[in-house]
Design a protein around this motif. Structure first.
Motif, PDB file in Angstrom:
ATOM      1  N   THR A  42      -9.554   3.019  -2.740  1.00 35.72           N
ATOM      2  CA  THR A  42      -8.762   2.624  -3.898  1.00 35.72           C
ATOM      3  C   THR A  42      -9.271   1.335  -4.512  1.00 35.72           C
ATOM      4  O   THR A  42      -9.945   0.541  -3.879  1.00 35.72           O
ATOM      5  N   SER A  43      -8.885   1.144  -5.765  1.00 33.33           N
ATOM      6  CA  SER A  43      -9.105  -0.111  -6.459  1.00 33.33           C
ATOM      7  C   SER A  43      -7.734  -0.745  -6.680  1.00 33.33           C
ATOM      8  O   SER A  43      -6.705  -0.072  -6.550  1.00 33.33           O
ATOM      9  N   PRO A  44      -7.669  -2.034  -7.001  1.00 36.07           N
ATOM     10  CA  PRO A  44      -6.377  -2.694  -7.157  1.00 36.07           C
ATOM     11  C   PRO A  44      -5.471  -2.064  -8.216  1.00 36.07           C
ATOM     12  O   PRO A  44      -4.254  -2.217  -8.162  1.00 36.07           O
ATOM     13  N   ASN A  45      -6.049  -1.351  -9.170  1.00 36.46           N
ATOM     14  CA  ASN A  45      -5.246  -0.784 -10.258  1.00 36.46           C
ATOM     15  C   ASN A  45      -5.147   0.738 -10.170  1.00 36.46           C
ATOM     16  O   ASN A  45      -5.120   1.433 -11.168  1.00 36.46           O
ATOM     17  N   PHE A  46      -5.050   1.263  -8.936  1.00 31.25           N
ATOM     18  CA  PHE A  46      -5.127   2.719  -8.823  1.00 31.25           C
ATOM     19  C   PHE A  46      -3.848   3.409  -9.314  1.00 31.25           C
ATOM     20  O   PHE A  46      -3.881   4.594  -9.615  1.00 31.25           O
ATOM     21  N   VAL A  47      -2.731   2.694  -9.410  1.00 26.91           N
ATOM     22  CA  VAL A  47      -1.543   3.302 -10.016  1.00 26.91           C
ATOM     23  C   VAL A  47      -1.780   3.511 -11.506  1.00 26.91           C
ATOM     24  O   VAL A  47      -1.395   4.533 -12.075  1.00 26.91           O
ATOM     25  N   GLN A  48      -2.441   2.546 -12.123  1.00 27.67           N
ATOM     26  CA  GLN A  48      -2.813   2.694 -13.529  1.00 27.67           C
ATOM     27  C   GLN A  48      -3.780   3.871 -13.694  1.00 27.67           C
ATOM     28  O   GLN A  48      -3.676   4.650 -14.648  1.00 27.67           O
ATOM     29  N   ILE A  49      -4.711   4.002 -12.763  1.00 26.74           N
ATOM     30  CA  ILE A  49      -5.643   5.129 -12.781  1.00 26.74           C
ATOM     31  C   ILE A  49      -4.877   6.442 -12.679  1.00 26.74           C
ATOM     32  O   ILE A  49      -5.149   7.399 -13.405  1.00 26.74           O
ATOM     33  N   TRP A  50      -3.920   6.477 -11.755  1.00 28.25           N
ATOM     34  CA  TRP A  50      -3.115   7.684 -11.561  1.00 28.25           C
ATOM     35  C   TRP A  50      -2.352   8.050 -12.842  1.00 28.25           C
ATOM     36  O   TRP A  50      -2.314   9.207 -13.248  1.00 28.25           O
ATOM     37  N   THR A  51      -1.774   7.058 -13.487  1.00 24.91           N
ATOM     38  CA  THR A  51      -1.027   7.289 -14.726  1.00 24.91           C
ATOM     39  C   THR A  51      -1.941   7.838 -15.814  1.00 24.91           C
ATOM     40  O   THR A  51      -1.599   8.789 -16.519  1.00 24.91           O
ATOM     41  N   GLU A  52      -3.121   7.247 -15.924  1.00 17.98           N
ATOM     42  CA  GLU A  52      -4.074   7.707 -16.939  1.00 17.98           C
ATOM     43  C   GLU A  52      -4.543   9.128 -16.644  1.00 17.98           C
ATOM     44  O   GLU A  52      -4.713   9.946 -17.559  1.00 17.98           O
ATOM     45  N   MET A  53      -4.724   9.436 -15.372  1.00 17.29           N
ATOM     46  CA  MET A  53      -5.150  10.785 -15.005  1.00 17.29           C
ATOM     47  C   MET A  53      -4.117  11.827 -15.404  1.00 17.29           C
ATOM     48  O   MET A  53      -4.452  12.925 -15.854  1.00 17.29           O
ATOM     49  N   LYS A  54      -2.841  11.493 -15.245  1.00 17.56           N
ATOM     50  CA  LYS A  54      -1.789  12.432 -15.631  1.00 17.56           C
ATOM     51  C   LYS A  54      -1.762  12.636 -17.138  1.00 17.56           C
ATOM     52  O   LYS A  54      -1.564  13.756 -17.623  1.00 17.56           O
ATOM     53  N   VAL A  55      -1.978  11.552 -17.867  1.00 19.17           N
ATOM     54  CA  VAL A  55      -1.971  11.647 -19.333  1.00 19.17           C
ATOM     55  C   VAL A  55      -3.142  12.487 -19.825  1.00 19.17           C
ATOM     56  O   VAL A  55      -3.004  13.311 -20.743  1.00 19.17           O
ATOM     57  N   LYS A  56      -4.299  12.308 -19.215  1.00 20.26           N
ATOM     58  CA  LYS A  56      -5.518  12.997 -19.652  1.00 20.26           C
ATOM     59  C   LYS A  56      -5.814  14.263 -18.865  1.00 20.26           C
ATOM     60  O   LYS A  56      -6.914  14.792 -18.911  1.00 20.26           O
ATOM     61  N   ARG A  57      -4.820  14.749 -18.149  1.00 16.54           N
ATOM     62  CA  ARG A  57      -5.045  15.862 -17.220  1.00 16.54           C
ATOM     63  C   ARG A  57      -5.674  17.089 -17.878  1.00 16.54           C
ATOM     64  O   ARG A  57      -6.503  17.771 -17.293  1.00 16.54           O
ATOM     65  N   ASN A 115       0.833  -1.211   0.000  1.00 12.27           N
ATOM     66  CA  ASN A 115       0.000   0.000   0.000  1.00 12.27           C
ATOM     67  C   ASN A 115       0.860   1.250   0.000  1.00 12.27           C
ATOM     68  O   ASN A 115       0.622   2.197  -0.765  1.00 12.27           O
ATOM     69  N   ARG A 116       1.864   1.268   0.870  1.00 11.30           N
ATOM     70  CA  ARG A 116       2.748   2.445   0.941  1.00 11.30           C
ATOM     71  C   ARG A 116       3.532   2.621  -0.350  1.00 11.30           C
ATOM     72  O   ARG A 116       3.728   3.749  -0.830  1.00 11.30           O
ATOM     73  N   LYS A 117       3.966   1.510  -0.918  1.00 14.02           N
ATOM     74  CA  LYS A 117       4.710   1.565  -2.182  1.00 14.02           C
ATOM     75  C   LYS A 117       3.858   2.175  -3.292  1.00 14.02           C
ATOM     76  O   LYS A 117       4.319   3.049  -4.049  1.00 14.02           O
ATOM     77  N   LEU A 118       2.604   1.735  -3.382  1.00 13.86           N
ATOM     78  CA  LEU A 118       1.709   2.239  -4.426  1.00 13.86           C
ATOM     79  C   LEU A 118       1.401   3.719  -4.215  1.00 13.86           C
ATOM     80  O   LEU A 118       1.314   4.489  -5.186  1.00 13.86           O
ATOM     81  N   ILE A 119       1.220   4.131  -2.965  1.00 12.91           N
ATOM     82  CA  ILE A 119       0.950   5.549  -2.682  1.00 12.91           C
ATOM     83  C   ILE A 119       2.142   6.404  -3.094  1.00 12.91           C
ATOM     84  O   ILE A 119       1.985   7.473  -3.695  1.00 12.91           O
ATOM     85  N   ARG A 120       3.354   5.935  -2.769  1.00 13.10           N
ATOM     86  CA  ARG A 120       4.554   6.703  -3.137  1.00 13.10           C
ATOM     87  C   ARG A 120       4.716   6.808  -4.653  1.00 13.10           C
ATOM     88  O   ARG A 120       5.289   7.778  -5.150  1.00 13.10           O
ATOM     89  N   LYS A 121       4.206   5.819  -5.376  1.00 11.52           N
ATOM     90  CA  LYS A 121       4.321   5.831  -6.838  1.00 11.52           C
ATOM     91  C   LYS A 121       3.195   6.617  -7.492  1.00 11.52           C
ATOM     92  O   LYS A 121       3.256   6.883  -8.701  1.00 11.52           O
TER      93      LYS A 121
END
Length: 344
Positions: free
Chosen positions: A324-339, A114-120
């Motif tokens: 959160t959902s299991p793929n929230f890092v993917q969500i975060w990445t997509e949010m940055k791309v579509k910001r 969890n901490r690893k994903l939050i930091r990423k």
């Protein structure tokens, strides 16, 4: 005929007695099971592990004698002047600028991922519109040498973990709240705002900082997912509240512990009176009782969610928090791309 009636009467009385004793035994067994269930939930006894010699054991957050009833299990006040067995007391002084938002994430030793994903993802943001953000993780203590060592090694790499000197149990979540107030007051007193959240949450720093920057009210301010509910009296519920502990039929207004924000002055005032309030194991309700004592009315904002919001780019571009959902890092990445994509 009389003999038949007498035999029938005797049989009926015997059957009634049998049912009575059967239900008494069932009730006693159920009560015993409920007590054991709540003991496990609250973890009022130390884990069956060898004591950690590196951690002080003078103050314990449990009674020496195990409670005999469910109500007794809750009628325990574990507060003490706890210190920090691991402390990054310079976390708020590493930058040259004043901290605008301090975010304290409740976590446990086992939640490395969890901490690893939050930091990423969302926790990687430390500046929004020239306003500085500091993110730290708050844990309690464990009596597992290996877990303790792993967390210490993790902290050497990231310098963002704080460990309170109390057992990390469900009932002690309120102690984490008090330690949040204490650490913020002592080691990050200039932060404009302090946010409490959990390590299974998604937090949108950009939206939150821009929202807070536009606020005119700077004092006695608390905002989050507004709650006004009745105590749950069902002993099987995770949120069970005995009437002997909280006798009123409705809680004071409070904010869901999944994510809420407090102004700097309020954090200091809360810490000062936190020892004067009756201890409640439900940490967000406990915060609500402090606000009630201080005459502070917490504000609700619909962008704070205490459940998982189904992902869509536009939904997440507008919210403040979501489970959160299991793929929230993917969500975060997509949010940055579509910001920069517009949303209605």
């Amino acid at each position: 005929m009389d003999l038949y009636r007498n035999l029938l009467l005797i049989a009926t009385v015997a059957f009634v007695n049998f049912l009575f004793y059967f239900y008494v035994m069932m009730f006693m067994a159920t009560e015993k099971a409920e007590i054991e269930e709540m003991k496990k939930l609250l973890q009022l006894q130390y884990r069956n592990l060898p004591p950690n010699k590196d951690l002080p054991n003078d103050d314990v957050s449990i009674p020496m004698e195990a409670p005999k009833t469910t109500e007794q299990a809750f009628n325990v006040d574990p507060r003490s002047n706890y210190s920090f067995s691991l402390n990054n007391d310079q976390a708020c002084t590493t930058s040259n600028s004043t901290v605008f938002l301090l975010v304290v994430v409740f976590s446990t030793h086992e939640h490395f991922e969890n901490r690893k994903l939050i930091r990423k993802s969302w926790g990687s943001v430390n500046v929004v519109d020239d306003r500085h953000i500091v993110t730290i993780f708050l844990l309690g203590r464990v009596h597992d040498h290996d877990l303790q060592y792993e967390v210490e090694e993790e902290n050497k790499e990231y310098n963002d973990i704080i460990i309170g000197d109390f057992d990390d149990t469900y009932k002690n979540l309120t102690l984490k709240t008090i330690q949040t107030l204490k650490w913020s007051t002592q080691f990050c007193p200039d932060a404009n705002y302090v946010m409490k959240t959990d390590d299974d949450m998604f937090v949108h720093y950009l939206n939150i900082v821009q929202f807070l920057a536009g606020k005119t009210k700077k004092k006695n301010y608390a905002v989050g997912c507004y709650m006004k509910t009745k105590p749950i009296r069902n002993v099987r519920s995770k949120w069970y509240m005995p009437k002997q502990i909280f006798s009123k039929n409705i809680y004071p207004p409070f904010l869901s512990g999944t994510g809420y924000i407090m102004s700097r002055d309020l954090v200091s005032r809360m810490y000062k009176v936190s020892s004067e309030i009756s201890y409640l194991h439900l940490e967000d309700v406990f915060a609500g009782t402090i606000w009630e004592k201080l005459g502070v009315k917490p504000e609700g904002n619909s962008k704070f969610h205490n459940y998982q919001v189904k992902y869509s780019h536009c939904a997440y571009q507008k919210l403040f928090t979501s489970h959160t959902s299991p793929n929230f890092v993917q969500i975060w990445t997509e949010m940055k791309v579509k910001r920069k994509e517009s949303c209605k």
